[in-house]
Design a protein around this motif. Structure first.
Motif, mmCIF file in Angstrom:
data_model
loop_
_atom_site.group_PDB
_atom_site.id
_atom_site.type_symbol
_atom_site.label_atom_id
_atom_site.label_comp_id
_atom_site.label_asym_id
_atom_site.label_seq_id
_atom_site.Cartn_x
_atom_site.Cartn_y
_atom_site.Cartn_z
ATOM 1 N N ILE A 226 3.531 -11.079 1.132
ATOM 2 C CA ILE A 226 2.047 -10.978 0.912
ATOM 3 C C ILE A 226 1.614 -10.557 -0.374
ATOM 4 O O ILE A 226 0.732 -10.912 -0.957
ATOM 5 C CB ILE A 226 1.774 -9.907 2.028
ATOM 6 N N ILE A 227 2.619 -9.769 -1.014
ATOM 7 C CA ILE A 227 2.108 -9.144 -2.301
ATOM 8 C C ILE A 227 3.694 -9.214 -3.329
ATOM 9 O O ILE A 227 4.757 -9.411 -2.637
ATOM 10 C CB ILE A 227 1.873 -7.828 -2.138
ATOM 11 N N GLU A 228 3.324 -9.119 -4.568
ATOM 12 C CA GLU A 228 4.420 -8.876 -5.337
ATOM 13 C C GLU A 228 4.238 -7.742 -6.347
ATOM 14 O O GLU A 228 2.765 -7.535 -6.621
ATOM 15 C CB GLU A 228 4.643 -10.207 -6.379
ATOM 16 N N THR A 229 4.846 -6.919 -6.750
ATOM 17 C CA THR A 229 4.447 -5.681 -7.608
ATOM 18 C C THR A 229 5.423 -5.552 -8.690
ATOM 19 O O THR A 229 6.353 -5.934 -8.755
ATOM 20 C CB THR A 229 4.712 -4.260 -6.660
ATOM 21 N N GLY A 230 4.758 -4.919 -9.625
ATOM 22 C CA GLY A 230 5.548 -4.605 -10.780
ATOM 23 C C GLY A 230 5.050 -3.232 -11.524
ATOM 24 O O GLY A 230 4.375 -2.526 -10.695
ATOM 25 N N ARG A 231 5.080 -2.907 -12.648
ATOM 26 C CA ARG A 231 4.824 -1.537 -13.173
ATOM 27 C C ARG A 231 3.278 -1.582 -13.451
ATOM 28 O O ARG A 231 2.860 -2.325 -14.308
ATOM 29 C CB ARG A 231 5.598 -1.392 -14.514
ATOM 30 N N GLN A 232 2.636 -0.913 -12.467
ATOM 31 C CA GLN A 232 1.050 -0.898 -12.678
ATOM 32 C C GLN A 232 0.358 -2.159 -12.459
ATOM 33 O O GLN A 232 -0.566 -2.136 -12.966
ATOM 34 C CB GLN A 232 0.687 0.100 -13.979
ATOM 35 N N TRP A 233 0.960 -2.894 -11.779
ATOM 36 C CA TRP A 233 0.339 -4.170 -11.219
ATOM 37 C C TRP A 233 0.543 -4.815 -9.895
ATOM 38 O O TRP A 233 1.845 -4.415 -9.403
ATOM 39 C CB TRP A 233 0.303 -5.281 -12.139
ATOM 40 N N VAL A 234 -0.253 -5.344 -9.229
ATOM 41 C CA VAL A 234 -0.176 -5.828 -7.907
ATOM 42 C C VAL A 234 -0.558 -7.257 -7.707
ATOM 43 O O VAL A 234 -1.684 -7.575 -8.262
ATOM 44 C CB VAL A 234 -0.509 -5.069 -6.675
ATOM 45 N N ALA A 235 0.165 -8.331 -7.450
ATOM 46 C CA ALA A 235 -0.226 -9.509 -7.195
ATOM 47 C C ALA A 235 -0.339 -9.880 -5.965
ATOM 48 O O ALA A 235 0.826 -9.967 -4.850
ATOM 49 C CB ALA A 235 0.555 -10.684 -7.852
ATOM 50 N N ILE A 236 -1.321 -10.095 -5.375
ATOM 51 C CA ILE A 236 -1.739 -10.603 -4.103
ATOM 52 C C ILE A 236 -1.406 -11.860 -3.534
ATOM 53 O O ILE A 236 -2.002 -12.812 -4.307
ATOM 54 C CB ILE A 236 -3.080 -10.264 -3.390
ATOM 55 N N GLN A 237 -0.230 -12.441 -3.147
ATOM 56 C CA GLN A 237 0.130 -14.032 -3.174
ATOM 57 C C GLN A 237 -0.463 -14.577 -1.692
ATOM 58 O O GLN A 237 -0.639 -15.848 -2.017
ATOM 59 C CB GLN A 237 1.675 -13.995 -3.107
ATOM 60 N N ASP A 238 -0.741 -13.799 -0.693
ATOM 61 C CA ASP A 238 -1.367 -14.568 0.451
ATOM 62 C C ASP A 238 -2.303 -13.527 0.856
ATOM 63 O O ASP A 238 -2.210 -12.583 1.665
ATOM 64 C CB ASP A 238 0.050 -14.574 1.269
ATOM 65 N N ILE A 239 -3.570 -13.775 0.542
ATOM 66 C CA ILE A 239 -4.600 -12.839 0.717
ATOM 67 C C ILE A 239 -5.262 -12.862 2.291
ATOM 68 O O ILE A 239 -5.699 -12.068 2.801
ATOM 69 C CB ILE A 239 -5.785 -12.897 -0.184
ATOM 70 N N GLU A 240 -4.981 -14.021 2.788
ATOM 71 C CA GLU A 240 -5.488 -14.405 4.051
ATOM 72 C C GLU A 240 -4.360 -13.440 4.956
ATOM 73 O O GLU A 240 -4.725 -12.819 6.012
ATOM 74 C CB GLU A 240 -5.233 -15.803 4.644
ATOM 75 N N ARG A 241 -3.126 -13.539 4.849
ATOM 76 C CA ARG A 241 -2.106 -12.647 5.748
ATOM 77 C C ARG A 241 -2.597 -11.232 5.466
ATOM 78 O O ARG A 241 -2.513 -10.492 6.531
ATOM 79 C CB ARG A 241 -0.765 -12.737 5.245
ATOM 80 N N LEU A 242 -2.928 -10.928 4.198
ATOM 81 C CA LEU A 242 -3.388 -9.504 4.006
ATOM 82 C C LEU A 242 -4.646 -8.884 5.053
ATOM 83 O O LEU A 242 -4.572 -7.897 5.349
ATOM 84 C CB LEU A 242 -3.528 -9.061 2.541
ATOM 85 N N ARG A 243 -5.571 -10.037 4.864
ATOM 86 C CA ARG A 243 -6.639 -9.912 5.743
ATOM 87 C C ARG A 243 -6.398 -9.542 7.076
ATOM 88 O O ARG A 243 -6.865 -8.741 7.918
ATOM 89 C CB ARG A 243 -7.718 -10.948 5.234
ATOM 90 N N SER A 244 -5.494 -10.602 7.517
ATOM 91 C CA SER A 244 -5.060 -10.315 9.099
ATOM 92 C C SER A 244 -4.451 -9.122 9.359
ATOM 93 O O SER A 244 -4.506 -8.598 10.471
ATOM 94 C CB SER A 244 -3.990 -11.526 9.192
ATOM 95 N N VAL A 245 -3.755 -8.368 8.225
ATOM 96 C CA VAL A 245 -3.243 -6.920 8.703
ATOM 97 C C VAL A 245 -4.324 -6.066 9.216
ATOM 98 O O VAL A 245 -4.249 -5.376 10.070
ATOM 99 C CB VAL A 245 -2.530 -6.607 7.429
ATOM 100 N N THR A 246 -5.577 -6.147 8.249
ATOM 101 C CA THR A 246 -6.685 -5.471 8.747
ATOM 102 C C THR A 246 -7.354 -5.553 9.982
ATOM 103 O O THR A 246 -7.972 -4.495 10.690
ATOM 104 C CB THR A 246 -7.866 -5.476 7.721
ATOM 105 N N LYS A 247 -7.032 -6.756 10.688
ATOM 106 C CA LYS A 247 -7.590 -7.028 11.712
ATOM 107 C C LYS A 247 -6.707 -6.960 13.366
ATOM 108 O O LYS A 247 -7.193 -7.154 14.122
ATOM 109 C CB LYS A 247 -8.253 -8.456 12.018
ATOM 110 N N SER A 248 -5.409 -6.781 13.060
ATOM 111 C CA SER A 248 -4.354 -7.136 13.909
ATOM 112 C C SER A 248 -4.317 -5.701 14.669
ATOM 113 O O SER A 248 -5.061 -4.499 14.434
ATOM 114 C CB SER A 248 -3.057 -6.635 13.060
#
Length: 248
Positions: A226-248
């Motif tokens: 769903i995401i990838e992270t590094g030092r002080q950054w986050v890349a949201i790779q699958d925003i729809e799956r992230l949205r689905s987490v909020t609705k589950s």
């Protein structure tokens, strides 16, 4: 998004912040209670604001300080915190350009109810009580819009409290990532890159959980692609799956 973990943070410095009059006016026009003003009116209102620059980590004001200024972000990001009786700090929000913060006595508070810290290099507009009263007298519609905006802020604050008391940690963190990506995200390589000096502790504070719990959730999101992270950054790779987490 790529797999590199060392994506440099594009953190604006004071040298490359361009707080031009055009940019000041543009961001001032994004403030809810100024949005209906015409361009000539905005040009007059911006003259009543002073501009200041802050470096990352600078305290803009402290909780319980006298509330002397209403402020608007032109460039950069600002973190709002509230200190508890136990001496801990709780991150309330991270604000982007066009957002307003601070307070004035006429807005119902003699003191600031939170502290404000520059999350990155910032250019910020400030207006005091006398000048703001003159704006309200000259543009009565701003007064009505200000009341509506204050009510919306109160509603948002109540919703935040509801989320903290009823939602799971996963949902809270997913909501925070979505909110921050909407404010600061950049579309890049098919994903959304969120570049911001933002620690796991900041994320945990906003979610009302421990740093360990926040880290576990972020690790799970990363393992699931769903995401990838590094030092002080986050890349949201699958925003729809992230949205689905909020609705589950």
């Amino acid at each position: 998004m790529g797999s590199r973990k060392t994506t440099p943070l594009n953190n604006p410095t004071l040298e490359n912040l361009h707080c031009s009059i055009e940019l000041k006016t543009e961001k001032l026009g994004m403030v809810p209670f100024f949005q209906d003003l015409k361009q000539p009116e905005l040009d007059k209102v911006v003259e009543k604001f002073s501009a200041n620059h802050f470096s990352e980590g600078d305290e803009i004001y402290y909780q319980e300080d006298p509330a002397h200024y209403l402020r608007v972000i032109v460039e950069g990001a600002v973190k709002l915190l509230r200190y508890t009786d136990e001496g801990k700090d709780v991150v309330l929000d991270i604000l982007n350009p066009g957002s307003y913060f601070g307070s004035l006595k006429l807005l119902g508070s003699d003191v600031y109810t939170e502290s404000a810290v520059a999350q990155s290099g910032c250019c910020i507009l400030s207006i005091g009580l006398k000048d703001f009263k003159e704006v309200l007298q000259e543009y009565p519609a701003v007064s009505i819009a200000l009341l509506e905006s204050s009510s919306e802020k109160l509603r948002a604050s109540q919703e935040q409290v509801k989320q903290l008391t009823t939602q799971s940690v996963e949902k809270r963190i997913a909501n925070i990532l979505l909110t921050l990506s909407g404010k600061f995200g950049e579309e890049k390589d098919g994903g959304t890159l969120l570049q911001l000096p933002f620690s796991r502790k900041d994320l945990a504070d906003m979610a009302g959980t421990t740093t360990e719990s926040a880290s576990r959730v972020m690790s799970t999101f990363q393992k699931e692609g769903i995401i990838e992270t590094g030092r002080q950054w986050v890349a949201i790779q699958d925003i729809e799956r992230l949205r689905s987490v909020t609705k589950s």
